[in-house]
Design an enzyme around this catalytic site. Structure first.
Site, PDB file in Angstrom:
ATOM      1  N   ASP A   1      37.433 -26.763 -40.210  1.00 15.25           N
ATOM      2  CA  ASP A   1      38.445 -25.973 -40.899  1.00 15.25           C
ATOM      3  C   ASP A   1      39.061 -26.792 -42.034  1.00 15.25           C
ATOM      4  O   ASP A   1      39.393 -27.971 -41.858  1.00 15.25           O
ATOM      5  CB  ASP A   1      39.521 -25.592 -39.861  1.00 15.25           C
ATOM      6  CG  ASP A   1      40.615 -24.731 -40.436  1.00 15.25           C
ATOM      7  OD1 ASP A   1      40.297 -23.609 -40.868  1.00 15.25           O
ATOM      8  OD2 ASP A   1      41.767 -25.184 -40.462  1.00 15.25           O
TER       9      ASP A   1
ATOM     10  N   GLU B   1      34.213 -26.051 -44.246  1.00 13.62           N
ATOM     11  CA  GLU B   1      34.935 -25.071 -45.047  1.00 13.62           C
ATOM     12  C   GLU B   1      35.474 -25.904 -46.210  1.00 13.62           C
ATOM     13  O   GLU B   1      36.473 -26.612 -46.064  1.00 13.62           O
ATOM     14  CB  GLU B   1      36.086 -24.440 -44.238  1.00 13.62           C
ATOM     15  CG  GLU B   1      36.794 -23.352 -45.007  1.00 13.62           C
ATOM     16  CD  GLU B   1      38.008 -22.796 -44.267  1.00 13.62           C
ATOM     17  OE1 GLU B   1      38.259 -21.589 -44.375  1.00 13.62           O
ATOM     18  OE2 GLU B   1      38.717 -23.569 -43.587  1.00 13.62           O
TER      19      GLU B   1
END
Lengths: 116, 715
Positions: free
Chosen positions: B357, B394
């Site tokens: 993330d 990401e």
């Protein structure tokens, strides 16, 4: 919560009846009761009808017994597993090992019957 | 007589040397960190660079007050590591934590407070949030309690699947959301065990990798908001707010109340592997649940604030994550912590890969400056234990760092390709002049990943973050009022189109168009080069009622409704066949970017572009139609995909096929089910082989292959 164990022998197997909880406090005693029976080499049945909780340490103890039995070529089967204990054993994967044991025992029985 | 395997080997270090707080102890081993069961006791090891003293706090399981506090003797300290073995502990029935004493001086970064009991950053189990949604007793002094556990799970013959990255079909799912809906019919809804019961569904769908939203222990109850319309409590449902990085979330386990979440999760992973499905974890190392200076002290803040967090010169928290704090990832101690954590999940949980993330943060230095050669990213890329895991970034963060195509990859890292998502969405809704970029994206984004191969690109149209596929074709705007933030949360650049009406409608024409648009999206996704990722529920048109940020919605807005498996069986069948088609055609999974070079013996290039006329693609500013033909990698078939985002039909001239082959129809989203798609290998030969009429807003997929005498009939 304590655990008591009683041993019973019939023609074909040794039955160990457990009553109480199998947890980190009681599993040591259970192991001490079971290992000598495994070494005797007779088929072993563990009756858990009167056991309402088996903790993580308890499940590990049962699996250790099962592994010892495998090592010694002894059949171990569990009986009278309550719904809750069965669910916990299933969710945590422990039941797979014992189911395999039960299946193998059933298969051996069927083979023996067929041979007669 | 064979000696029993359960008998212990006698060891000298199985005997105590000291007594502390009424307990027999000896110096522990600094490594491994955490609490480890050793002969006769438990070894505790914790790091703090600036602590002046450290105390081990022991609780009987569930008791509010400690049963003992054991200060580490000075001689039990090695460097900055405090290590002690405590004998005679019943490891199953204790919880533990630490008190770290040291300077409290926020300006210099130190926030020691010996009144706080701190959770062990290496705790492999956490108690305190054992059952999902149970309101915690916040009056208790120590909320997230470290527990000791054995790591002796029996994996039997489980081995890593090592599915080549290019062959992956990723399914992004939420552990709880997947089976929590009453329609799921599983024994323990919303749990690892529940998910395990749905493995046959995943197998049938054809996905071979499940990517789970965060499963490290977090506190679902740490959201103070409620739904302004209904008054219902809102949660931290997604879990991007980690409390403890080594511990699986107890509330995701049916057996969490017994502390067996580790075994339950491992059993799920083992069975997924047995079904040919890899497991990727969505991991959040960019920030922790401790927030900024207003946030709670859980662990890192009290153990070594200045080491673990990026701090301003005034001692405030940098906020590149948008959530209050930023983990100081490239600090040597912290990067080792991240490495230890990932190794733990690979070695002890057999995890196959990770999606990071806001991974751009992992490339920032202590003051936030992006590093040209971030040591953490290099470390993870080359680590022996992580060597064959998938690493997916990401590649952006909340601080404005956007690295899609530029993420420091070290030949290992793949990326969520946000540009793929944006381009295909834009094309689907009918934006003009997108065909050029669409071509680049569906060919594996060679502009971004030249030299890294197509599998550096994780292609997706939807993810947990944003609209679901059904909402992408049903809403122009987000509708996040239920989140209690005045519709100000969630992204505004959705590139969505509602097909004429905002939200649900009875208009059959609009509903048919929406169905077609979803199929168009899936057809493009599964015929693009790169790794496709499908959001759980998109295969059955799961809607979030226009909410594009359901991070807090533990309800039917988020849950997979299993009734839709029957209700939307046509879309599900379409998805299954598309996945099967991808698996059948290696040219769709080619790792090398296509170049247009001719293929020996086929008389066609590896990729060719077409428009209404064969070999004449329209790259102009108002083009809304593009066709692509691929061939020659692994089989002799040619796969032709025509994508028409125009609201009018077009007569397609099909490229001529090399000898012995003819065009067969696999899919035409303009056709009603069941004629919209066929089973791969059972495509129907076209009777007018040179032409095909593509309908408005439709995707057509043809296969050029030798005619199969078993296939009969023509269209």
């Amino acid at each position: 919560m304590t655990l008591s164990v009683k041993e019973r022998r019939n023609k074909t197997a040794t039955v160990l009846v457990a009553t109480g909880e199998i947890n980190s406090e009681t599993s040591g005693a259970l192991l001490q009761a079971l290992l000598p029976l495994v070494r005797e080499g007779r088929p072993l049945r563990i009756d858990l009808t009167a056991v309402d909780y088996v903790s993580s340490a308890g499940l590990r103890t049962l699996l250790v017994v099962y592994r010892e039995a495998q090592h010694a070529g002894v059949a171990v089967t569990l009986y009278g597993v309550s719904e809750e204990v069965r669910f916990v054993m299933s969710a945590t994967g422990f039941l797979d090992f014992f189911s395999a044991g039960e299946a193998a025992a059933a298969e051996a029985k069927a083979k023996a019957k067929a041979a007669r | 007589m064979t000696e029993s395997r359960s008998e212990q080997v006698l060891r000298v270090d199985a005997y105590p040397t000291h007594e502390v707080g009424g307990y027999r102890v000896r110096a522990g081993k600094p490594f491994p960190f955490g609490a480890n069961v050793v002969p006769g006791g438990v070894s505790f090891s914790v790091f703090s660079d600036q602590a002046t003293s450290m105390t081990l706090v022991l609780f009987r399981r569930g008791e509010p007050e400690p049963m003992a506090e054991l200060e580490f003797p000075e001689e039990f300290r090695t460097g900055s590591v405090f290590a002690m073995t405590v004998f005679g502990l019943d490891h199953e029935n204790i919880e533990y934590g630490y008190r770290a004493d040291g300077p409290y001086d926020p300006v210099t970064g130190h926030r020691f407070d010996a009144r706080q009991i701190l959770s062990d950053p290496y705790a492999r189990l956490i108690a305190g949030r054992d059952v999902w949604g149970v309101e915690p007793d916040r009056g208790r002094g120590y909320q997230y309690r470290s527990r000791v556990c054995l790591q002796d799970f029996d994996w039997a013959d489980d081995t890593p699947l090592r599915i080549p990255a290019e062959d992956l079909v990723v399914y992004e799912a939420h552990v709880r959301g997947f089976t929590r809906h009453p329609s799921s019919g599983v024994t323990a809804p919303g749990t690892f065990a529940g998910l395990r019961e749905k493995i046959p569904y995943l197998r049938e769908l054809g996905v071979n990798c499940i990517e789970l939203l965060p499963v490290f222990e977090f506190d679902e109850s740490d959201n103070p908001r409620s739904n302004p319309e209904t008054g219902e409590k809102l949660y931290d449902y997604w879990g991007y707010n980690t409390v403890s990085f080594f511990a699986p979330k107890a509330g995701y386990a049916a057996t969490g109340r017994y502390g067996m979440q580790g075994d339950e999760f491992r059993t799920l992973i083992k069975d997924l592997h047995a079904a040919g499905i890899e497991v990727i974890l969505d991991v959040v190392f960019n920030h922790t649940a401790e927030g900024n200076e207003q946030g709670p002290t859980i662990s890192f803040k009290g153990l070594d604030n200045a080491t673990y967090y990026m701090l301003t010169p005034e001692g405030y928290y940098f906020n590149f994550s948008g959530t209050g704090n930023t983990v100081n990832c490239n600090h040597p101690v912290v990067r080792n912590y991240v490495l230890d954590c990932l190794r733990h999940w690979v070695a002890d949980y057999h995890i196959d890969g990770f999606r990071f993330d806001l991974a751009a943060i992992l490339g920032r230095s202590a003051d936030g400056t992006p590093l040209p050669n971030p040591p953490l990213l290099e470390l993870l890329a080359y680590d022996p234990v992580l060597r064959h895991t998938k690493l997916i970034a990401e590649a952006w963060d909340a601080g404005g760092l956007y690295e899609v195509g530029n993420f420091p990859a070290y030949g290992r890292w793949a990326e969520w390709n946000g540009k793929y998502r944006d381009t295909v969405r834009s094309f689907l809704k009918g934006d003009p002049g997108v065909t050029g970029e669409l071509a680049t994206r569906i060919a594996g984004s060679p502009d971004l990943y030249s030299g890294r191969g197509t599998s550096a690109s994780v292609n997706f149209l939807t993810a947990h973050d944003g609209f679901s596929l059904a909402d992408l074709v049903s809403y122009n705007d987000k509708h996040n009022e239920a989140n209690g933030e005045g519709n100000n949360d969630g992204g505004n650049d959705n590139a969505s189109w509602n097909c004429g009406v905002e939200g649900p409608t009875d208009d059959p024409g609009i509903n048919a168009l929406r169905e077609r648009q979803m199929k168009n999206a899936l057809a493009i996704l599964f015929t693009s080069q790169g790794i496709p990722m499908l959001l759980s529920g998109d295969e059955v048109a799961r809607s979030q009622q226009g909410n594009n940020n359901t991070y807090c919605q533990d309800n039917e807005l988020s849950w997979f409704d299993w009734d839709q498996v029957d209700e939307n069986a046509d879309l599900l069948r379409f998805t299954r066949e598309m996945i099967a088609f991808r698996k059948r055609h290696r040219e769709l999974r080619a790792t090398v970017h296509p170049t247009g070079r001719m293929r020996d013996g086929l008389g066609l290039p590896d990729i060719s572009w077409h428009g209404e006329r064969a070999w004449q693609p329209d790259w102009s500013g108002d083009a809304r139609l593009l066709a692509v033909a691929r061939c020659g990698t692994g089989d002799d078939d040619v796969v032709y995909v025509a994508m028409n985002a125009h609201w009018e039909s077009h007569d397609l001239e099909l490229p001529a096929l090399p000898g012995g082959r003819s065009w067969h129809l696999f899919a035409d989203t303009g056709n009603e089910a069941p004629y919209d798609i066929r089973t791969p290998g059972a495509e129907q030969e076209l009777d007018n082989a040179g032409k095909y009429l593509i309908g408005p807003r439709s995707v057509v997929i043809l296969v050029g292959r030798a005619n199969d005498p078993e296939t009969t009939g023509t269209l």
